[in-house]
Design an enzyme around this catalytic site. Structure first.
Site, PDB file in Angstrom:
ATOM      1  N   GLY A  85      22.825 -30.192  85.587  1.00 58.15           N
ATOM      2  CA  GLY A  85      22.041 -31.320  86.072  1.00 58.15           C
ATOM      3  C   GLY A  85      21.850 -32.411  85.037  1.00 58.15           C
ATOM      4  N   GLY A 127      26.059 -32.654  74.246  1.00 58.52           N
ATOM      5  CA  GLY A 127      25.689 -33.150  75.576  1.00 58.52           C
ATOM      6  C   GLY A 127      24.269 -33.704  75.593  1.00 58.52           C
ATOM      7  N   THR A 148      23.176 -25.977  67.837  1.00 58.54           N
ATOM      8  CA  THR A 148      24.226 -25.261  68.568  1.00 58.54           C
ATOM      9  C   THR A 148      24.758 -24.137  67.696  1.00 58.54           C
ATOM     10  OG1 THR A 148      26.475 -25.295  69.440  1.00 58.54           O
ATOM     11  CG2 THR A 148      25.940 -27.078  67.932  1.00 58.54           C
ATOM     12  N   ASP A 150      27.598 -23.237  67.919  1.00 54.18           N
ATOM     13  CA  ASP A 150      29.021 -23.562  67.730  1.00 54.18           C
ATOM     14  C   ASP A 150      29.288 -24.346  66.441  1.00 54.18           C
ATOM     15  OD1 ASP A 150      29.167 -22.503  70.271  1.00 54.18           O
ATOM     16  OD2 ASP A 150      29.268 -24.447  71.262  1.00 54.18           O
ATOM     17  N   GLY A 193      31.970 -20.453  70.827  1.00 51.27           N
ATOM     18  CA  GLY A 193      32.274 -21.562  69.912  1.00 51.27           C
ATOM     19  C   GLY A 193      32.860 -22.777  70.611  1.00 51.27           C
ATOM     20  N   ARG A 287      41.923  -2.865  72.592  1.00 51.74           N
ATOM     21  CA  ARG A 287      40.693  -3.009  73.379  1.00 51.74           C
ATOM     22  C   ARG A 287      40.034  -4.340  73.053  1.00 51.74           C
ATOM     23  NH1 ARG A 287      38.692   1.913  75.188  1.00 51.74           N
ATOM     24  NH2 ARG A 287      40.483   3.200  75.700  1.00 51.74           N
TER      25      ARG A 287
HETATM   26  O1  F6P Z   1      27.514 -24.260  73.265  1.00 52.57           O
HETATM   27  C1  F6P Z   1      26.934 -23.017  73.109  1.00 52.57           C
HETATM   28  C2  F6P Z   1      27.627 -22.004  73.956  1.00 52.57           C
HETATM   29  O2  F6P Z   1      27.020 -20.754  73.688  1.00 52.57           O
HETATM   30  C3  F6P Z   1      29.148 -21.956  73.792  1.00 52.57           C
HETATM   31  O3  F6P Z   1      29.524 -21.265  72.642  1.00 52.57           O
HETATM   32  C4  F6P Z   1      29.564 -21.316  75.090  1.00 52.57           C
HETATM   33  O4  F6P Z   1      30.869 -21.684  75.479  1.00 52.57           O
HETATM   34  C5  F6P Z   1      28.582 -21.866  76.060  1.00 52.57           C
HETATM   35  O5  F6P Z   1      27.444 -22.268  75.344  1.00 52.57           O
HETATM   36  C6  F6P Z   1      28.189 -20.871  77.121  1.00 52.57           C
HETATM   37  O6  F6P Z   1      27.343 -21.467  78.017  1.00 52.57           O
HETATM   38  P1  F6P Z   1      26.691 -20.666  79.238  1.00 52.57           P
HETATM   39  O7  F6P Z   1      25.495 -19.959  78.705  1.00 52.57           O
HETATM   40  O8  F6P Z   1      26.341 -21.715  80.216  1.00 52.57           O
HETATM   41  O9  F6P Z   1      27.706 -19.703  79.746  1.00 52.57           O
END
Ligand code: F6P
Length: 369
Positions: A85, A127, A148, A150, A193, A287
């Site tokens: 949203g 974002g 973040t 990431d 990430g 695995r």
């Molecule tokens: O940006 C942080 C993050 O945890 C990314 O590493 C991951 O791709 C994404 O958010 C996952 O988002 P969601 O919780 O919406 O699946």
């Protein structure tokens, strides 16, 4: 231009959660109250303000000293968060029934005015900080705080949440090492990430991975297989392969689970894909473990706690100094302020010639290239 005095400041947390959010909220709240400012939290990103009907108990939370007491060490966020949203790309149904993304930022600005909020501390990733920058350009006083796991934001040496994620992933690799060796297996470990390989590279090196696959280097399955065979020849009949969720093969695509209006693509499946390929090409039992959201949960490390507290307090000092449309950034040994547009202009990926990568290469870690 002289700005009106701040009386009421809002804080929100947007996008995926990251350990340290509550520490930012605590530091910003206490620092604001110490200046005689009132402090409120917006529930679930901007939703508490923007979609008040969804919140019969109120979309804003009054942040008092008591409310933020004892939360520094807690994961998650007491305000809630969302990565759906986006008010700049709000999923909306057109007259012909088709959905499109609508910019509703003007409505959001009016909602801030209606609540007499003089300034916003927006805690988020690219974002959320992009939304914050648009609001700042429309006249709201905004300071961003980079969050973040990431670590893919430009203009700050590090984002909070990243250290905790790397620390946890490394401890998982330690555990997987012994079971991989005991069973002579290849263990593929997928980490989050998005489109940057920071988590994979840092936990992979620290946790003794033999191969690390990152979005910045498309991989060749044959190169990975030769690394595993070379280990076999040297008497090491197991291997640990760390895969960033955004990793992709040469000439192939990133593994995306789903896409949708008003939200980022959901990545997933990279680990399983590479595990299947390794088993097929090498014949070794392979695995896959997906660490996923485990990397986002739990208590922040002391590094992340301190960084978050520093960022929260620095955001209030920025507002007090009359700054807006800036992001708090770590530039050791201090924090400084950078224009929000610069921080969100492009993603910070892993430079292939940085010393972390050179260290990995010197250690003989393979990158599938
Ligand atoms: O940006 C942080 C993050 O945890 C990314 O590493 C991951 O791709 C994404 O958010 C996952 O988002 P969601 O919780 O919406 O699946």
């Amino acid at each position: 231009m002289a700005k009106a005095k701040i009386r009421r400041v809002a804080i929100n947390t947007g996008g995926g959660d990251a350990p340290g959010l509550n520490a930012v909220i605590r530091a910003a709240t206490v620092a604001a109250i110490n200046r005689g400012w009132e402090c409120v939290g917006i529930r679930d990103g901007y939703n508490g303000l923007f979609l008040p009907d969804k919140y019969p108990q109120g979309g804003l939370i009054t942040l008092t000293r008591e409310r933020v007491h004892g939360i520094t060490h807690l994961g998650g966020t007491i305000l809630g968060t969302t990565n759906r949203g986006n008010p700049l790309k709000y999923p909306t149904m057109g007259p012909d029934g088709t959905m499109y993304e609508k910019d509703r930022s003007d409505e959001l600005i009016r909602a801030f005015e209606a609540e007499h909020i003089d300034a916003l501390i927006a805690v988020g990733g690219d974002g959320s900080l992009n939304i914050a920058s648009v609001l700042a350009r429309k006249g709201l006083r905004v300071v961003g705080v980079p969050k973040t796991i990431d670590n893919d934001l430009e203009k700050t040496v590090i984002t909070f949440g990243f250290d905790t994620a790397v620390h946890f992933a490394t401890s998982c690799l330690d555990r997987l090492y012994s079971t991989a060796e005991a069973h002579r297996r290849v263990m593929v470990v997928e980490v989050m990430g998005r489109y940057a390989g920071w988590i994979a590279v840092e936990c992979g090196i620290s946790g003794g991975a033999h191969v690390i696959l990152i979005p910045e280097i498309p991989y060749d399955i044959q190169k990975i297989a030769s690394k595993i065979r070379e280990r076999d020849r040297n008497g090491h009949h197991f291997a640990i392969v760390v895969v960033a969720e955004g990793a992709k093969p040469v000439g192939g695509e990133t593994s995306v689970v789903s896409t949708g209006l008003g939200r980022a693509d959901r990545l997933g499946g990279a680990g399983e894909r590479i595990a299947n390929d390794i088993e097929e090409v090498t014949g070794k039992e392979t695995r896959c473990v997906v660490l996923g959201h485990l990397l986002r949960g739990g208590s922040p490390t002391s590094f992340d706690r301190l960084l978050s507290l520093r960022f929260g307090a620095a955001a209030i000092r920025a507002l007090e100094a009359g700054k807006s449309n800036v992001m708090v950034a770590l530039d050791p040994p201090t924090v400084r302020y950078v224009p929000l547009e610069e921080a969100t202009r492009r993603m910070k990926t892993v430079p292939l010639d940085c010393d972390i990568m050179l260290t990995a290469r010197d250690l003989g870690i393979g990158f599938g290239d």
